[in-house]
Design a protein around this motif. Sequence first.
Motif, PDB file in Angstrom:
ATOM      1  N   CYS A   1       0.799  -1.134   0.047  1.00  0.00           N
ATOM      2  CA  CYS A   1      -0.078   0.207   0.038  1.00  0.00           C
ATOM      3  C   CYS A   1       0.835   1.112   0.049  1.00  0.00           C
ATOM      4  N   ARG A   2       2.474   1.226   0.177  1.00  0.00           N
ATOM      5  CA  ARG A   2       3.059   2.305  -0.026  1.00  0.00           C
ATOM      6  C   ARG A   2       3.364   2.625  -1.626  1.00  0.00           C
TER       7      ARG A   2
ATOM      8  N   LEU B   1      -6.574   1.843  -3.390  1.00  0.00           N
ATOM      9  CA  LEU B   1      -7.375   1.607  -2.512  1.00  0.00           C
ATOM     10  C   LEU B   1      -8.092   3.221  -1.836  1.00  0.00           C
ATOM     11  N   ARG B   2      -7.565   4.169  -2.400  1.00  0.00           N
ATOM     12  CA  ARG B   2      -8.278   5.397  -2.199  1.00  0.00           C
ATOM     13  C   ARG B   2      -9.821   5.161  -3.009  1.00  0.00           C
TER      14      ARG B   2
ATOM     15  N   PRO C   1      -7.393  -4.756   0.399  1.00  0.00           N
ATOM     16  CA  PRO C   1      -6.070  -4.882   1.034  1.00  0.00           C
ATOM     17  C   PRO C   1      -5.420  -6.070   1.297  1.00  0.00           C
TER      18      PRO C   1
ATOM     19  N   LEU D   1      -1.244   0.957  -5.648  1.00  0.00           N
ATOM     20  CA  LEU D   1      -2.021   0.379  -4.671  1.00  0.00           C
ATOM     21  C   LEU D   1      -2.761   1.412  -3.773  1.00  0.00           C
ATOM     22  N   GLY D   2      -1.956   2.470  -3.654  1.00  0.00           N
ATOM     23  CA  GLY D   2      -2.395   3.495  -3.148  1.00  0.00           C
ATOM     24  C   GLY D   2      -3.690   4.214  -3.620  1.00  0.00           C
TER      25      GLY D   2
END
Lengths: 412, 412
Positions: free
Chosen positions: B109-110, B118-119, B402, B114-115
């Motif tokens: 998620c870094r 996931l947002r 996630p 993926l950020g």
Amino acid sequence: MKGLVHETEGWIRSVRSQKEVLFLHVNDGSSLESLQVVADSSFDSRELAFGSSVEVQGQLVKSPSKKQNVELKAEKIEVVGSCDAKAFPFKYKERHPLEYLRQYPHLRCRTNVLGSVLRVRSEATAAIHSFFKPSSKIKVPEKNFFNIPVFLTVSGQLHLEVMSGAFTQVFTFGPTFRAENSQSRRHLAEFYMVEAEISFLESLQDLMQVMESLFKTTAMTVLSNCPKDVELCHKFLAPGQKDRLEHMLKNNFLIISYTEAVEILKQASQNFTFTPEWGADLHTEHEKYLVKHCGDIPVFVINYPLVLKPFYMRDNEDGPQHTVAAVDLLVPGVGELFGGSLREERYHLLEQRLARLGLTEAYQWYLDLRRFGSVPHGGFGMGFERYLQCILGIDNIKDVIPFPRFTHSCLL
Amino acid sequence: MKGLVHETEGWIRSVRSQKEVLFLHVNDGSSLESLQVVADSSFDSRELAFGSSVEVQGQLVKSPSKKQNVELKAEKIEVVGSCDAKAFPFKYKERHPLEYLRQYPHLRCRTNVLGSVLRVRSEATAAIHSFFKPSSKIKVPEKNFFNIPVFLTVSGQLHLEVMSGAFTQVFTFGPTFRAENSQSRRHLAEFYMVEAEISFLESLQDLMQVMESLFKTTAMTVLSNCPKDVELCHKFLAPGQKDRLEHMLKNNFLIISYTEAVEILKQASQNFTFTPEWGADLHTEHEKYLVKHCGDIPVFVINYPLVLKPFYMRDNEDGPQHTVAAVDLLVPGVGELFGGSLREERYHLLEQRLARLGLTEAYQWYLDLRRFGSVPHGGFGMGFERYLQCILGIDNIKDVIPFPRFTHSCLL
């Protein structure tokens, strides 16, 4: 006065016949109040029975009664589904005890009281989402209270820590499962939990501020958005709860250390089943005493013995009474409502603790989070059903969840 | 120009040194964009490495570059947690394939991608809640689109039916578990599902309208609230997806019957592994063909053979090809996204079907719902991860959740 043409659908909550007129209360679940339907004697009152579902067409007119603003003058009433009154477990005009209603998980949401409780549950759910995710957009990076993605993911604080390592502030809200063999009024095998994790947070004070704010903001929203439902619970299920809740909301929550808590318990005139002692867990009887001692205001207990708490809580490096930066919130009537802590963000301290527990290999991934841009952080979890118990004054946790599952019981 | 004093916290996403100046991009996860930090040569660039977490204080000033409006002139930079660059699985400036990232569920998620995903997931979650629970208050009973309590309860349509028997319109959104032994790009052992149930609803047309509206409203909200995140996915992961999504959003979804679908498949020039035949299930290959045949617009397939569907679906009482009022929504790239039906509200028909299946005793409670004020009703479920796949064009379902759990894999 000519009324508005209106159609309504719902279930008959009461039937009253008066001279040539029939009064029906029809409820569609959107609020505690039913719509009053006025029908003349041409309608067959035998069909229009308590519990039946109906579709009503007519004119929406100003009501002559003070009890409601408007009523529906029926022109057409269709019984959609009749109700077998003899077999129906709820009787007209009778107030059934909650224990009785619990036997009918598939029907009890048709009663006023469960309707109110579940509307409050719904409102509190929405309020919690709003608390964590305000709708304003951020243009320039700045300090917002909680400008974070919503993750309705698997419950679990360690997973939230993963996410907080990229998104700074995260929360989750969903079902959690515990195989606790408990028949208490405060435990369920399946309950809902709100969990939050905040990066770059360095003190328990900052964490407690978020916890207190979540408690109070959610309660204020519920009180403002469904006052009648809350009133029904307070009035019929928990007399005095209205004042107790106001007392909690208008006062600052208290903060005491675990060590102070043990001292208070030791000096109590009361005899406890479990003798209070530094290094031992606080039991329900102790929690109750502490809350009462603090004037029935929610109280944060902080800095617990290291030996009582899980490996991930941040070492206070004090002594000889070695503690970690943990916090529990105790509330009147319910006891422990929140649990939280700062997390151990220092690689070497965490590594030592895992090694001592023989967990290094299993938690290599968790250690990794401290190798690649670790940050101080902390978080908490709140039991959602206990929260509802606390604000509504409802004694048994099984009455604030639609389908309670607990030891040896999974009716639905 | 004097800037605003500002403090920011986050993780270093890039470091660039140019003459006497150091440019850092610091990201806190609240958006795809990082804040540009400008530091003079007095800061040690070796410590300020990719992946490290930092706290920066300085002046927020207008940026001379067109790439950003503002930048932060650093006065103080504190490295909160350094990042072991050699061991860190993600390399600076490298674009790692999604398969590679999947090996690091605790760190992925870094990454930018993926950020963003996931947002978008977070925004879609909020949009779905808003769709079902608008914030306006109801004073007079009236027809609202969805004026209902939120029930984040156990997933399960039969339980929702219980609630719809008191609250008229209900929904739930939470994790669902399936022990499917599937390694496909479209299945997970744990996925999220949105389910809704609507009382006094009498036609599939009305149900499909809610489904189409949920699909489109949520997508529009996501596009409007996180355009950059969507753009990143469309650009790097699914070229052409932007146009495909627009095409879906601006056209009305199509409706064909199961019988028509089978005819279309029979007349196809394509050879299928499973020969299309009335009374047989539609397979993935069939779903794909149908969507393509319909011009890559989502298509509702309605009125399935009674023998293929569960006992609770409403009997169309037709023949000789006996069908029930079921509906599936097939979408490009994903296949089945929604499943729904009218429910059998007629006591005697339901009783007969349960008796034939030997289920009368187990479902007595469900039959009860038809004895006490039964109403016509219907509902649907939508797989949330598949929805995200569909709007973002993401090939593998494991990349839109996630922590993916699937057969023989539960890394975290």
